[in-house]
Design an enzyme around this catalytic site. Structure first.
Site, PDB file in Angstrom:
ATOM      1  N   SER A   1      -9.529   1.855   2.733  1.00 39.15           N
ATOM      2  CA  SER A   1      -8.660   2.582   1.819  1.00 39.15           C
ATOM      3  C   SER A   1      -7.590   1.715   1.171  1.00 39.15           C
ATOM      4  O   SER A   1      -6.879   2.164   0.295  1.00 39.15           O
ATOM      5  CB  SER A   1      -7.978   3.718   2.593  1.00 39.15           C
ATOM      6  OG  SER A   1      -7.139   3.191   3.620  1.00 39.15           O
TER       7      SER A   1
ATOM      8  N   SER B   1     -10.064  -0.472   6.940  1.00 39.52           N
ATOM      9  CA  SER B   1      -9.485  -0.384   5.600  1.00 39.52           C
ATOM     10  C   SER B   1      -8.872  -1.666   5.063  1.00 39.52           C
ATOM     11  O   SER B   1      -8.484  -1.731   3.906  1.00 39.52           O
ATOM     12  CB  SER B   1      -8.437   0.733   5.554  1.00 39.52           C
ATOM     13  OG  SER B   1      -9.066   1.989   5.675  1.00 39.52           O
TER      14      SER B   1
ATOM     15  N   LYS C   1       0.835  -1.196   0.000  1.00 40.37           N
ATOM     16  CA  LYS C   1       0.000   0.000   0.000  1.00 40.37           C
ATOM     17  C   LYS C   1       0.874   1.252   0.000  1.00 40.37           C
ATOM     18  O   LYS C   1       1.873   1.321   0.725  1.00 40.37           O
ATOM     19  CB  LYS C   1      -0.913  -0.019   1.226  1.00 40.37           C
ATOM     20  CG  LYS C   1      -1.926   1.126   1.307  1.00 40.37           C
ATOM     21  CD  LYS C   1      -2.846   0.919   2.510  1.00 40.37           C
ATOM     22  CE  LYS C   1      -3.908   2.007   2.612  1.00 40.37           C
ATOM     23  NZ  LYS C   1      -4.833   1.765   3.755  1.00 40.37           N
TER      24      LYS C   1
END
Length: 400
Positions: A114, A138, A37
Site C-alpha cells: 500500500s 507494503s 506515506k
C-alpha cells in the site's frame, strides 16, 4: 514558489492532504528530501489514510508522528505526503479515489501497495527517500516492483505513535531509497536518533530458502540467480534450508486469520458507524474481514508463536536468509478482481514469513525479468536491521 507537484508526473503525492515542512535542526540527513506515506500524523493537519471518508470523519492531529519529528530534526526536508491504498490494505497500489501512482520502471504495471506513492516517488527520483509502512508486504512488494531498496523493520523497533493502524501485531515502519547508503542513514536516525554507537553485527551463515525458490515460477527463480551469486560472493558459501515444513500456503492462512481479526478490531466500529465509500475491491476485502472465522483466532496465535520460535532458531548467530521478495514481477494495471486476488494470495504466502516472525527484511534491487524489476531479499533475526543495511551497502559497492 515551486512545490513537489510541479515535478510529480507519476501521481506519487497527495494533493488533498498536502503538507511540506522544512528541517527543524541539522543532522545526519542534511540536504535530503523525503515523502511521507499518508498514514503518519502531522500536527494541525488531517491524515487521509487513502479514503475520503476517513479524512472527513477524523479531526486534525494534535501531535506529529515521532517518525516525522525525528527525520526533520536530523535535517531532512518533507516535500509532501505520498499516496496509500485505502486503509493501507492492499498490494497493488491502485486507489479507486485518488488514482494509481505510476511505476517509473514499468509504467503499464502497478507500483505495488500500500506504500505506492512512496515507492513511486523514490523510483522517479522525486525525493532521496520516502517513508512507508509494511504490514503484509507494503514496502517489500513495491520495492521489488519498482526496482529500489525497501526495508521492513523489526516489529516494534520503531515506534508507530501517531500512525494509522492496520493490524498492530504486524504493522511496521519501513522506507525506500535508490541508494543503500541513504537507506542506512535513515536507519541511523530512526533506530537511534544518532550515529551508530555500537558496532553492527557481522553476518553469520548464509541460508538459502530452497522451498521459497521452488514456490515461484522457474523463470523468476532463474532471473534471481545473478543476485544470489552476488550475495554469495560477499557472504561466502551458503546452506540450502527449508523455511516452512507446512508450506507457505499454510503460513499465509495463519497470517490471514490473525490479520483480519486485528483489522476488524481496529476499524470495524468506524466502518459500521460511518458506512464509508470503498473502492470495489476494498468492499470485497472488508467483507472477508468481517466474515473471518473467530474460532480460528486463538489456535492460529499458538501456531504463529511456534513459527516465530522456529524462525528465531533458524536465524540465530546472525544468520542471513536469502529468498525471493515476492512471487513475480509487477502485475499489469487494471487486472481483473479474480486475477488480483490470485496474485495477492500467492504474493502474501512469501511475504508473510517476516510478518509472522516479526523479522526485518530488505529488498535488493539487483535483478530483472524481461526488463522488469524483480526483488531478492535478505532476512535476519529480530533486531538485526542494521546488519541487513550494512550488507546492502557492501553489495552495492561490489556491483558498482
Amino acid at each position: 514558489m515551486t512545490s513537489i507537484f510541479d515535478r510529480d508526473a507519476v501521481n506519487a503525492f497527495c494533493r488533498h492532504t498536502h503538507v511540506a515542512l522544512p528541517p527543524t535542526a541539522n543532522g545526519l540527513l542534511d540536504g535530503l528530501t523525503f515523502g511521507l506515506k499518508d498514514i503518519y500524523d502531522i500536527a494541525g493537519h488531517r491524515t487521509g489514510f487513502g479514503n475520503p471518508d476517513w479524512l472527513t470523519s477524523h479531526e486534525p492531529a494534535t501531535h506529529s508522528s515521532s517518525v516525522l519529528t525525528r527525520l526533520l530534526h536530523a535535517g531532512a526536508e518533507l516535500v509532501g505526503r505520498t499516496h496509500t491504498e485505502e486503509m493501507a490494505f492492499s498490494l497493488t497500489g491502485e486507489n479507486a479515489h485518488y488514482g494509481t501512482p505510476t511505476n517509473f520502471a514499468a509504467p503499464n504495471r502497478v507500483p505495488g501497495g500500500s506504500s505506492s506513492g512512496s515507492a513511486a516517488a523514490v523510483a522517479a527520483s522525486l525525493v532521496d527517500f520516502a517513508i512507508g509502512s509494511d504490514t503484509g508486504g507494503s514496502v517489500r512488494g513495491p520495492a521489488s516492483f519498482c526496482g529500489i531498496y525497501g526495508i521492513r523493520t523489526t516489529h516494534g523497533r520503531i515506534a508507530l505513535d501517531g500512525t494509522c493502524a492496520l493490524a498492530p501485531s504486524f504493522d511496521t515502519c519501513g522506507w525506500f531509497a535508490r541508494r543503500a547508503s541513504v537507506m542506512s542513514l535513515v536507519g541511523s536516525v530512526l533506530f537511534n536518533g544518532r550515529p551508530q554507537s555500537h558496532q553492527t553485527s557481522s553476518p553469520g551463515e548464509l541460508l538459502i530458502s530452497h522451498d521459497a525458490f521452488a514456490y515461484i515460477d522457474a523463470e523468476v527463480a532463474a532471473a534471481l540467480q545473478p543476485g544470489v551469486r552476488r550475495v554469495q560472493s560477499l557472504l561466502g558459501s551458503a546452506r540450502s534450508i527449508e523455511v516452512s515444513r507446512e508450506g507457505f500456503g499454510a503460513w499465509y492462512d495463519v497470517f490471514r486469520v490473525l490479520q483480519y481479526d486485528e483489522i476488524w478490531k481496529a476499524h470495524g466500529e468506524w466502518i459500521t458507524r460511518t458506512h464509508p465509500t470503498f473502492g470495489p475491491q476494498m468492499i470485497t476485502r472488508f467483507e472477508a474481514v468481517k466474515a473471518n472465522d473467530q474460532t480460528q483466532v486463538a489456535p492460529m496465535k499458538v501456531v504463529r508463536a511456534d513459527i516465530a520460535e522456529r524462525l528465531n532458531k533458524l536465524l540465530a548467530d546472525n544468520a542471513v536468509l536469502l529468498m525471493p521478495t515476492i512471487s513475480g514481477v509487477a502485475p499489469l494495471r487494471g487486472a481483473s478482481p479474480k486475477d488480483t486476488v490470485t496474485f495477492r494470495e500467492r504474493a502474501l504466502a512469501l511475504l508473510c514469513v517476516a510478518g509472522l516472525g516479526g523479522l526485518p527484511q530488505l529488498n535488493l534491487p539487483f535483478n530483472t525479468l524481461d526488463e522488469l524489476p524483480i526483488g531478492l531479499s535478505i532476512v535476519a533475526a529480530r533486531g538485526n536491521d542494521e546488519m541487513l543495511l550494512a550488507i546492502a551497502e557492501e553489495l552495492e559497492q561490489i556491483g558498482a
